[in-house]
Write a protein that holds these residues in place. Structure first.
Motif, PDB file in Angstrom:
ATOM      1  N   SER A   4       0.822  -1.210   0.000  1.00 11.43           N
ATOM      2  CA  SER A   4       0.000   0.000   0.000  1.00 11.43           C
ATOM      3  C   SER A   4       0.856   1.259   0.000  1.00 11.43           C
ATOM      4  N   GLU A   5       2.001   1.218   0.676  1.00  6.33           N
ATOM      5  CA  GLU A   5       2.880   2.382   0.697  1.00  6.33           C
ATOM      6  C   GLU A   5       3.521   2.595  -0.675  1.00  6.33           C
ATOM      7  N   ARG A   6       3.883   1.519  -1.358  1.00  5.00           N
ATOM      8  CA  ARG A   6       4.436   1.638  -2.706  1.00  5.00           C
ATOM      9  C   ARG A   6       3.427   2.284  -3.647  1.00  5.00           C
ATOM     10  N   GLN A   7       2.166   1.892  -3.498  1.00  5.13           N
ATOM     11  CA  GLN A   7       1.127   2.467  -4.352  1.00  5.13           C
ATOM     12  C   GLN A   7       0.957   3.958  -4.102  1.00  5.13           C
ATOM     13  N   ARG A   8       0.967   4.354  -2.830  1.00  6.38           N
ATOM     14  CA  ARG A   8       0.837   5.776  -2.508  1.00  6.38           C
ATOM     15  C   ARG A   8       2.022   6.572  -3.050  1.00  6.38           C
ATOM     16  N   GLN A   9       3.212   6.001  -2.946  1.00  7.30           N
ATOM     17  CA  GLN A   9       4.389   6.693  -3.464  1.00  7.30           C
ATOM     18  C   GLN A   9       4.318   6.843  -4.986  1.00  7.30           C
ATOM     19  N   PHE A  10       3.799   5.820  -5.668  1.00  6.49           N
ATOM     20  CA  PHE A  10       3.641   5.900  -7.116  1.00  6.49           C
ATOM     21  C   PHE A  10       2.715   7.058  -7.475  1.00  6.49           C
ATOM     22  N   VAL A  11       1.575   7.145  -6.806  1.00  2.00           N
ATOM     23  CA  VAL A  11       0.617   8.202  -7.118  1.00  2.00           C
ATOM     24  C   VAL A  11       1.208   9.569  -6.803  1.00  2.00           C
ATOM     25  N   GLN A  12       1.916   9.681  -5.678  1.00  2.00           N
ATOM     26  CA  GLN A  12       2.548  10.952  -5.337  1.00  2.00           C
ATOM     27  C   GLN A  12       3.529  11.389  -6.430  1.00  2.00           C
ATOM     28  N   LYS A  13       4.307  10.445  -6.924  1.00  2.00           N
ATOM     29  CA  LYS A  13       5.307  10.762  -7.952  1.00  2.00           C
ATOM     30  C   LYS A  13       4.657  11.140  -9.273  1.00  2.00           C
ATOM     31  N   HIS A  14       3.503  10.510  -9.568  1.00  2.00           N
ATOM     32  CA  HIS A  14       2.857  10.702 -10.865  1.00  2.00           C
ATOM     33  C   HIS A  14       1.487  11.359 -10.706  1.00  2.00           C
ATOM     34  N   ILE A  15       1.374  12.272  -9.768  1.00  2.00           N
ATOM     35  CA  ILE A  15       0.098  12.904  -9.466  1.00  2.00           C
ATOM     36  C   ILE A  15      -0.482  13.620 -10.686  1.00  2.00           C
ATOM     37  N   ALA A  16       0.373  14.072 -11.597  1.00  2.00           N
ATOM     38  CA  ALA A  16      -0.091  14.811 -12.777  1.00  2.00           C
ATOM     39  C   ALA A  16      -0.926  13.943 -13.722  1.00  2.00           C
ATOM     40  N   LEU A  17      -0.892  12.627 -13.555  1.00  2.00           N
ATOM     41  CA  LEU A  17      -1.693  11.758 -14.404  1.00  2.00           C
ATOM     42  C   LEU A  17      -3.174  11.814 -14.064  1.00  2.00           C
ATOM     43  N   GLY A  40     -10.776  19.993  -3.462  1.00  2.00           N
ATOM     44  CA  GLY A  40     -10.933  19.410  -2.141  1.00  2.00           C
ATOM     45  C   GLY A  40     -11.613  18.062  -2.068  1.00  2.00           C
ATOM     46  N   HIS A  41     -12.028  17.481  -3.202  1.00  2.00           N
ATOM     47  CA  HIS A  41     -12.616  16.144  -3.163  1.00  2.00           C
ATOM     48  C   HIS A  41     -11.526  15.128  -2.811  1.00  2.00           C
ATOM     49  N   ARG A  42     -11.884  14.162  -2.009  1.00  2.00           N
ATOM     50  CA  ARG A  42     -10.912  13.225  -1.454  1.00  2.00           C
ATOM     51  C   ARG A  42     -11.324  11.785  -1.777  1.00  2.00           C
ATOM     52  N   ILE A  43     -10.370  10.990  -2.227  1.00  2.00           N
ATOM     53  CA  ILE A  43     -10.587   9.561  -2.453  1.00  2.00           C
ATOM     54  C   ILE A  43      -9.528   8.812  -1.665  1.00  2.00           C
ATOM     55  N   ASP A  44      -9.970   7.814  -0.907  1.00  2.00           N
ATOM     56  CA  ASP A  44      -9.060   7.063  -0.044  1.00  2.00           C
ATOM     57  C   ASP A  44      -8.483   5.852  -0.776  1.00  2.00           C
ATOM     58  N   PHE A  45      -7.222   5.552  -0.504  1.00  2.00           N
ATOM     59  CA  PHE A  45      -6.647   4.273  -0.889  1.00  2.00           C
ATOM     60  C   PHE A  45      -7.289   3.190  -0.028  1.00  2.00           C
ATOM     61  N   ASN A  46      -7.620   2.050  -0.631  1.00  2.00           N
ATOM     62  CA  ASN A  46      -8.172   0.975   0.199  1.00  2.00           C
ATOM     63  C   ASN A  46      -7.032   0.127   0.766  1.00  2.00           C
ATOM     64  N   ARG A  47      -7.379  -0.906   1.486  1.00  2.00           N
ATOM     65  CA  ARG A  47      -6.362  -1.669   2.214  1.00  2.00           C
ATOM     66  C   ARG A  47      -5.416  -2.422   1.281  1.00  2.00           C
ATOM     67  N   HIS A  48      -5.818  -2.614   0.014  1.00  2.00           N
ATOM     68  CA  HIS A  48      -4.935  -3.264  -0.955  1.00  2.00           C
ATOM     69  C   HIS A  48      -4.014  -2.258  -1.634  1.00  2.00           C
ATOM     70  N   GLY A  49      -4.237  -0.980  -1.380  1.00  2.00           N
ATOM     71  CA  GLY A  49      -3.356   0.040  -1.926  1.00  2.00           C
ATOM     72  C   GLY A  49      -3.831   0.709  -3.192  1.00  2.00           C
ATOM     73  N   TYR A  50      -4.987   0.295  -3.726  1.00  2.00           N
ATOM     74  CA  TYR A  50      -5.438   0.921  -4.965  1.00  2.00           C
ATOM     75  C   TYR A  50      -6.560   1.923  -4.698  1.00  2.00           C
ATOM     76  N   THR A 141       6.475  -2.517 -10.718  1.00  2.00           N
ATOM     77  CA  THR A 141       6.270  -1.116 -10.376  1.00  2.00           C
ATOM     78  C   THR A 141       5.204  -0.555 -11.301  1.00  2.00           C
ATOM     79  N   ALA A 142       3.978  -0.622 -10.857  1.00  2.00           N
ATOM     80  CA  ALA A 142       2.838  -0.150 -11.631  1.00  2.00           C
ATOM     81  C   ALA A 142       1.737   0.220 -10.658  1.00  2.00           C
ATOM     82  N   PHE A 143       0.754   0.971 -11.147  1.00  2.26           N
ATOM     83  CA  PHE A 143      -0.371   1.328 -10.302  1.00  2.26           C
ATOM     84  C   PHE A 143      -1.647   0.791 -10.917  1.00  2.26           C
ATOM     85  N   SER A 144      -2.483   0.172 -10.090  1.00  2.23           N
ATOM     86  CA  SER A 144      -3.761  -0.368 -10.543  1.00  2.23           C
ATOM     87  C   SER A 144      -4.895   0.364  -9.844  1.00  2.23           C
TER      88      SER A 144
END
Length: 285
Positions: A4-17, A40-50, A141-144
């Protein structure tokens, strides 16, 4: 590092997508366990990281068992020649690649392995959370994410290449998220695709006894008149312990009028035909 932390880091790095599925504003930051848009809309990562970009539950007939069966066959190489052909059509430079209808993720993982020296940015999405949950387990290293192809949660011109294996299409959305000069590669079945399975299930005289892809081809060519088409045709030897999984991985076995296969039927599935068309289009710059 946890998945889950790897997924969050991926999104942080590629937030412009990413863009907000609620208001269409660009996503701006990752804050703890959430991604937040400019409004200000917020979407949570679920427990699997996506991330789950749908507003509700998806209406899908697919289940975890089908995706598990699919992974077994694809890991054994059922689609590997297709993935190799897709890779050959992509430029040998780092790309931002979107896998449309990624399912359980094996084709994207195989493409990543073929192109491992190129450091691509890889994103896969599917409407079915069972498949995406399995995709997050792959060591790549990919995001789903869970998303609808008709309302893609990505900013315009965010990807250099879109790949699509046996999935529906929304060409307006594809063109929106594809960068100028980018390519779309769509894989569609031809008449001979898994004909041995079709024959066992439906025989010779039912509606599903044959398949015609002309409508799909014609629609693609209406949108991309200058597209290329490549036929890929080969035989795949089915491992002895995967014959039932082969039938279960394909929607063919859901059809009305399909036979319940016997042990003798499965014994006939020593080899199956993979017969597909690769459709390649480029977005004009």
């Amino acid at each position: 590092m946890k998945k889950s932390e790897r997924q969050r880091q991926f999104v942080q790095k590629h937030i412009a997508l990413f863009r907000c599925p609620v208001c269409k504003a660009p996503m701006e930051e990752v804050d703890k366990n959430s991604i937040i848009c400019q409004r200000g809309h917020r979407i949570d990562f679920n427990r699997h990281g996506y991330l789950h970009f749908l507003s509700g539950a998806a209406d899908t007939e697919y289940g975890r068992e089908m995706f598990v069966a699919r992974r077994r066959l694809l890991s054994a190489g059922l689609f590997l020649p297709i993935i190799e052909a897709v890779s050959q059509k992509l430029p040998e430079q780092p790309l931002r690649i979107l896998d449309v209808g990624t399912g359980e993720g094996t084709p994207l993982a195989q493409l990543a392995q073929i192109r491992k020296s190129l450091a691509d940015t890889l994103v896969g999405f599917d409407i079915d959370k069972a498949g995406v949950t399995l995709a997050t387990q792959l060591p790549i290293t990919a995001f789903s994410c869970v998303a609808d192809l008709r309302q893609l949660p990505f900013n315009g011109e965010s990807f250099d290449a879109l790949i699509e294996l046996f999935s529906p299409s929304d060409y307006a959305e594809f063109n929106r998220v594809l960068a100028p000069g980018g390519c779309l590669i769509k894989v569609v079945p031809n008449a001979g695709y898994l004909k041995e399975v079709r024959q066992l299930l439906y025989g010779d005289h039912q509606q599903k006894s044959s398949y015609d892809n002309r409508r799909v081809l014609d629609l693609f060519k209406q949108h991309y008149p200058d597209c290329q088409q490549q036929t890929i045709h080969y035989q795949f030897t089915v491992p002895q312990d995967m014959k039932q999984a082969l039938v279960e991985m394909t929607p063919l076995h859901w059809g009305r009028g399909g036979r319940r296969l016997t042990t003798a039927d499965y014994a006939q599935l020593d080899k199956v035909t993979v017969d597909v068309s690769l459709l390649i289009a480029k977005k004009f710059e």
